[in-house]
Design a protein around this motif. Structure first.
Motif, PDB file in Angstrom:
ATOM      1  N   ALA A  39      28.262  22.426 -40.355  1.00  0.00           N
ATOM      2  CA  ALA A  39      28.529  23.554 -41.420  1.00  0.00           C
ATOM      3  C   ALA A  39      29.220  22.960 -42.620  1.00  0.00           C
ATOM      4  O   ALA A  39      29.589  23.593 -43.548  1.00  0.00           O
ATOM      5  CB  ALA A  39      29.178  24.479 -40.708  1.00  0.00           C
ATOM      6  N   MET A  40      30.014  21.635 -42.728  1.00  0.00           N
ATOM      7  CA  MET A  40      30.673  21.241 -43.787  1.00  0.00           C
ATOM      8  C   MET A  40      29.950  20.342 -44.723  1.00  0.00           C
ATOM      9  O   MET A  40      29.069  19.606 -44.333  1.00  0.00           O
ATOM     10  CB  MET A  40      31.975  20.527 -43.226  1.00  0.00           C
ATOM     11  N   GLY A  41      30.358  20.432 -46.054  1.00  0.00           N
ATOM     12  CA  GLY A  41      29.657  19.206 -46.944  1.00  0.00           C
ATOM     13  C   GLY A  41      28.338  20.246 -47.368  1.00  0.00           C
ATOM     14  O   GLY A  41      27.803  21.215 -47.065  1.00  0.00           O
ATOM     15  N   THR A  42      27.704  19.393 -48.628  1.00  0.00           N
ATOM     16  CA  THR A  42      26.624  19.785 -49.206  1.00  0.00           C
ATOM     17  C   THR A  42      25.641  18.885 -48.958  1.00  0.00           C
ATOM     18  O   THR A  42      24.397  19.087 -49.990  1.00  0.00           O
ATOM     19  CB  THR A  42      27.082  20.279 -50.864  1.00  0.00           C
ATOM     20  N   SER A  69      25.228  23.278 -45.865  1.00  0.00           N
ATOM     21  CA  SER A  69      24.927  22.462 -44.719  1.00  0.00           C
ATOM     22  C   SER A  69      23.805  22.930 -44.020  1.00  0.00           C
ATOM     23  O   SER A  69      23.155  22.082 -43.066  1.00  0.00           O
ATOM     24  CB  SER A  69      26.244  22.844 -43.896  1.00  0.00           C
ATOM     25  N   THR A  95      23.815  29.439 -41.893  1.00  0.00           N
ATOM     26  CA  THR A  95      25.103  30.101 -42.050  1.00  0.00           C
ATOM     27  C   THR A  95      25.639  29.646 -43.533  1.00  0.00           C
ATOM     28  O   THR A  95      25.369  28.413 -43.845  1.00  0.00           O
ATOM     29  CB  THR A  95      26.019  29.761 -41.088  1.00  0.00           C
ATOM     30  N   ASP A  96      26.282  30.513 -44.205  1.00  0.00           N
ATOM     31  CA  ASP A  96      26.807  30.425 -45.424  1.00  0.00           C
ATOM     32  C   ASP A  96      28.334  30.688 -45.565  1.00  0.00           C
ATOM     33  O   ASP A  96      28.439  31.796 -45.423  1.00  0.00           O
ATOM     34  CB  ASP A  96      26.041  31.021 -46.389  1.00  0.00           C
ATOM     35  N   THR A  97      28.947  29.725 -45.628  1.00  0.00           N
ATOM     36  CA  THR A  97      30.630  29.824 -45.619  1.00  0.00           C
ATOM     37  C   THR A  97      31.056  29.664 -47.375  1.00  0.00           C
ATOM     38  O   THR A  97      31.838  30.399 -47.456  1.00  0.00           O
ATOM     39  CB  THR A  97      31.416  28.943 -44.988  1.00  0.00           C
ATOM     40  N   GLY A  98      30.364  28.739 -47.825  1.00  0.00           N
ATOM     41  CA  GLY A  98      30.585  28.509 -49.262  1.00  0.00           C
ATOM     42  C   GLY A  98      29.209  28.145 -49.767  1.00  0.00           C
ATOM     43  O   GLY A  98      29.406  27.294 -50.862  1.00  0.00           O
ATOM     44  N   GLY A  99      28.268  28.721 -49.737  1.00  0.00           N
ATOM     45  CA  GLY A  99      27.231  28.286 -50.395  1.00  0.00           C
ATOM     46  C   GLY A  99      25.829  27.567 -49.292  1.00  0.00           C
ATOM     47  O   GLY A  99      25.011  27.207 -49.874  1.00  0.00           O
ATOM     48  N   SER A 100      26.363  27.397 -48.109  1.00  0.00           N
ATOM     49  CA  SER A 100      25.326  26.771 -47.299  1.00  0.00           C
ATOM     50  C   SER A 100      23.810  27.225 -47.044  1.00  0.00           C
ATOM     51  O   SER A 100      23.152  26.687 -46.240  1.00  0.00           O
ATOM     52  CB  SER A 100      25.748  26.473 -45.867  1.00  0.00           C
ATOM     53  N   PHE A 133      33.765  28.522 -38.428  1.00  0.00           N
ATOM     54  CA  PHE A 133      34.030  27.482 -39.400  1.00  0.00           C
ATOM     55  C   PHE A 133      35.404  28.182 -40.301  1.00  0.00           C
ATOM     56  O   PHE A 133      36.713  28.027 -39.868  1.00  0.00           O
ATOM     57  CB  PHE A 133      33.140  26.901 -40.371  1.00  0.00           C
ATOM     58  N   TYR A 180      39.048  28.302 -52.477  1.00  0.00           N
ATOM     59  CA  TYR A 180      38.219  28.028 -51.362  1.00  0.00           C
ATOM     60  C   TYR A 180      38.660  26.799 -50.450  1.00  0.00           C
ATOM     61  O   TYR A 180      38.401  26.858 -49.227  1.00  0.00           O
ATOM     62  CB  TYR A 180      36.733  27.909 -51.719  1.00  0.00           C
ATOM     63  N   TYR A 181      38.784  25.814 -51.201  1.00  0.00           N
ATOM     64  CA  TYR A 181      39.111  24.511 -50.356  1.00  0.00           C
ATOM     65  C   TYR A 181      40.710  24.544 -49.940  1.00  0.00           C
ATOM     66  O   TYR A 181      41.194  23.485 -49.319  1.00  0.00           O
ATOM     67  CB  TYR A 181      38.850  23.212 -51.385  1.00  0.00           C
ATOM     68  N   ARG A 225      39.273  17.953 -43.087  1.00  0.00           N
ATOM     69  CA  ARG A 225      39.439  19.657 -43.189  1.00  0.00           C
ATOM     70  C   ARG A 225      40.549  19.963 -42.388  1.00  0.00           C
ATOM     71  O   ARG A 225      41.414  21.075 -42.756  1.00  0.00           O
ATOM     72  CB  ARG A 225      38.051  20.307 -43.029  1.00  0.00           C
ATOM     73  N   ASP A 260      29.896  22.845 -55.120  1.00  0.00           N
ATOM     74  CA  ASP A 260      29.944  24.399 -54.500  1.00  0.00           C
ATOM     75  C   ASP A 260      30.586  25.535 -55.464  1.00  0.00           C
ATOM     76  O   ASP A 260      30.744  26.580 -55.346  1.00  0.00           O
ATOM     77  CB  ASP A 260      30.909  24.528 -53.285  1.00  0.00           C
TER      78      ASP A 260
END
Ligand code: GLN
Length: 367
Positions: A1-4, A33, A52-57, A85, A188-189, A238, A305
């Motif tokens: 779930a992490m990264g683009t 992700s 799933t989209d936490t910050g754009g995924s 996440f 966000y980060y 993270r 992101d």
């Protein structure tokens, strides 16, 4: 779930079915992700998939691969069964070839689930039946602050085209301001790693999941060995950032501040709805980048992101639809952000763009 880029997957990265038109064969990121879903749909291996989209995924991989994807309002789709996440941001949603398939999928996926305490106990609208690309009487906001210094000219051009298409569909285009946009990515980060470090604390080898018990190990050794072996480098990064921003001496300086910024970002959106019904923005600041291109530079990866996280911080529904191809022959996505619970407005604006963009490009079969 992490990264683009999908490169932090424990199963190894997915390769995008797309290639640049430069004659090279450089493997590209399918976005992240949810890059497995985006690659499979764009390669026509399946008609639709979940993300799933936490910050754009959901949105960013959709943009990178020329498909559609919608992150509904926070709480629409149950998170039960999804490893958390950042719980206050995580939201499931569909990815598919077009807006109608997204509407069909979203209807099936949404609804109250007593097993998720953040699930919304609201009826699920008939989004597919409600689809209409006639935007007469609707106002589309163009957030001024998303036009950032040094913005990629092709992204800016497709964004302008998107606005033209929505005007053609009957909407009025208005310029609006979301003044705290530039603080969204830093906030966000802080918030996402803080919640990740807290959520992932439970993977300690005691209760469930992996357990590494070196010979003669004590409890602390087992925790350390389990967590060292079970988490990949990005997850560890993270957890360390999150633990730092939540630590006694820094909590107020980072976490509390980030939460205040989050409230301001949510307020920006709440105020903008007095002037428009949906917002139009790019989904990502670039087309798909090459695998390995950003992997040594986490900040470069995080910057991808920038357009996706504000809607996540505010819990708003947001969708990416393909707008066109760039000069390298790669898809560019347009993002529509809507009012809380107005998935219909988002889908309808997405449909209006889809009908006008005429995006029929598909990755050439090279595999
Ligand atoms: N790219 C973002 C991150 O790395 C978002 C990921 C997501 O939405 N799951 O945190």
């Amino acid at each position: 779930a992490m990264g683009t880029s999908n490169e932090t997957s424990a199963f190894g990265n997915v390769i995008s079915p797309w290639r640049r038109n430069d004659g090279g064969n450089a493997p590209l990121a399918p976005g992240g992700s949810s890059g497995g879903s985006s690659a499979a749909i764009s390669a026509r291996l399946c008609p639709a998939a979940t993300g799933t989209d936490t910050g754009g995924s959901i949105r960013q991989p959709a943009a990178f691969t020329g498909i559609s994807g919608i992150k509904p309002t926070y709480g629409r789709c149950s998170r039960w069964g999804v490893i958390a996440f950042a719980s206050s941001l995580d939201q499931a949603g569909p990815m598919a070839r077009d807006v109608r398939d997204c509407a069909i999928m979203l209807e099936a996926m949404s609804g109250f689930d007593p097993k998720d305490s953040t699930s919304l106990d609201l009826p699920v609208p008939q989004w597919e039946a409600g689809l209409s690309s006639n935007l007469k009487g609707k106002r589309v906001g163009i957030p001024r602050e998303y036009r950032m210094d040094g913005m990629n000219a092709e992204i800016a051009a497709i964004w302008d085209k998107g606005a033209e298409w929505l005007r053609d569909a009957g909407a009025e285009i208005v310029e609006v301001s979301l003044p705290h946009t530039r603080y969204a990515l830093p906030a966000y980060y802080i918030i996402a790693p803080a919640e990740a470090s807290s959520n992932l604390a439970r993977y300690d080898g005691v209760r469930y999941g992996q357990r590494n018990l070196p010979d003669g190990a004590g409890l602390q050794d087992m925790y350390a060995a389990t967590r060292a072996a079970g988490f990949g480098p990005e997850v560890k990064r993270r957890i360390m950032i999150g633990t730092y921003v939540l630590s006694a001496g820094f909590y107020d300086a980072y976490y509390t501040q980030a939460q205040k910024v989050r409230a301001l970002i949510a307020r920006d959106f709440a105020q903008v709805w007095e002037h428009c019904d949906v917002l139009l923005a790019p989904t990502a600041p670039s087309a798909a980048f090459g695998l390995g291109e950003n992997s040594d530079d986490p900040i470069a990866m995080y910057l991808n992101d920038v357009f996706a996280v504000p809607a996540s911080l505010a819990g708003l529904p947001a969708m990416s639809v393909p707008g066109g191809l760039d000069s390298m022959g790669l898809p560019l996505g347009l993002q529509i952000i809507g009012k809380p619970l107005d998935e219909q407005g988002v889908l309808n604006a997405g449909l209006a763009i889809e009908e006008r963009a005429g995006f029929t490009a598909r990755p050439e079969r090279w595999w």
